[in-house]
Write a protein that holds these residues in place. Structure first.
Motif, PDB file in Angstrom:
ATOM      1  N   GLY A  58      21.674  34.606  75.339  1.00  0.00           N
ATOM      2  CA  GLY A  58      21.436  33.327  74.683  1.00  0.00           C
ATOM      3  C   GLY A  58      20.208  32.600  75.211  1.00  0.00           C
ATOM      4  N   GLN A  59      19.526  33.171  76.198  1.00  0.00           N
ATOM      5  CA  GLN A  59      18.321  32.555  76.748  1.00  0.00           C
ATOM      6  C   GLN A  59      17.211  32.606  75.714  1.00  0.00           C
ATOM      7  N   ARG A  60      16.416  31.531  75.650  1.00  0.00           N
ATOM      8  CA  ARG A  60      15.263  31.527  74.759  1.00  0.00           C
ATOM      9  C   ARG A  60      14.091  30.853  75.432  1.00  0.00           C
ATOM     10  N   ILE A  61      12.920  31.344  75.092  1.00  0.00           N
ATOM     11  CA  ILE A  61      11.686  30.788  75.641  1.00  0.00           C
ATOM     12  C   ILE A  61      10.779  30.455  74.476  1.00  0.00           C
ATOM     13  N   ASP A  62      10.460  29.184  74.325  1.00  0.00           N
ATOM     14  CA  ASP A  62       9.523  28.752  73.300  1.00  0.00           C
ATOM     15  C   ASP A  62       8.121  28.950  73.859  1.00  0.00           C
ATOM     16  N   LEU A  63       7.440  29.965  73.361  1.00  0.00           N
ATOM     17  CA  LEU A  63       6.193  30.431  73.958  1.00  0.00           C
ATOM     18  C   LEU A  63       5.037  29.447  73.813  1.00  0.00           C
ATOM     19  N   GLU A  64       5.047  28.612  72.786  1.00  0.00           N
ATOM     20  CA  GLU A  64       3.957  27.645  72.627  1.00  0.00           C
ATOM     21  C   GLU A  64       3.935  26.629  73.754  1.00  0.00           C
ATOM     22  N   SER A  65       5.019  26.497  74.473  1.00  0.00           N
ATOM     23  CA  SER A  65       5.081  25.580  75.611  1.00  0.00           C
ATOM     24  C   SER A  65       4.128  25.980  76.728  1.00  0.00           C
ATOM     25  N   PHE A  66       3.685  27.230  76.713  1.00  0.00           N
ATOM     26  CA  PHE A  66       2.825  27.752  77.774  1.00  0.00           C
ATOM     27  C   PHE A  66       1.360  27.828  77.365  1.00  0.00           C
TER      28      PHE A  66
END
Length: 91
Positions: A58-66
Motif C-alpha cells: 500500500g506504500q506510494r510515492i508521488d514522484l513529482e514531489s522530488f
C-alpha cells in the motif's frame, strides 16, 4: 512489465534516485515479510504526474514531489519495452 512479466529496462551504475526509491519500497516489503515477486506499479495521471505504488504494502510515492528531473527518471520507464510504432510512408 507487470502483464508480460518481462524486464523492460536494466540499470547499471549509480542511478541514485531510482535505486533509493525502489530500495525504500523493497525495505518495507522486507519489514512486513512480503515476497519481492510482485511488481511495483508506475501510474501516470492525466495531468502528467507519476506515482510509484507498491500494491503489496500500500506504500506510494508521488514522484513529482522530488522535482522534474527525478520524476523524469521514472517517466522514461513508462514507454520502455513497448513496441515502436510502425512508421507510415506517405507519397
Amino acid at each position: 512489465d507487470a502483464q508480460s512479466r518481462q524486464n523492460v529496462a536494466r540499470f547499471s551504475g549509480e542511478q541514485g534516485f531510482l535505486r533509493s526509491t525502489l530500495r525504500a519500497l523493497a525495505r518495507e516489503r522486507q519489514r512486513e515479510k512480503i515476497s519481492a515477486e510482485a511488481p511495483f506499479l508506475l501510474i501516470g495521471r492525466t495531468d502528467g504526474r507519476l506515482t510509484l505504488l507498491d500494491p503489496a504494502t500500500g506504500q506510494r510515492i508521488d514522484l513529482e514531489s522530488f522535482g522534474p528531473s527525478n520524476a523524469a527518471v521514472f517517466a522514461g520507464l513508462r514507454l520502455a519495452g513497448q513496441e515502436p510504432m510502425p512508421q507510415s510512408h506517405s507519397r
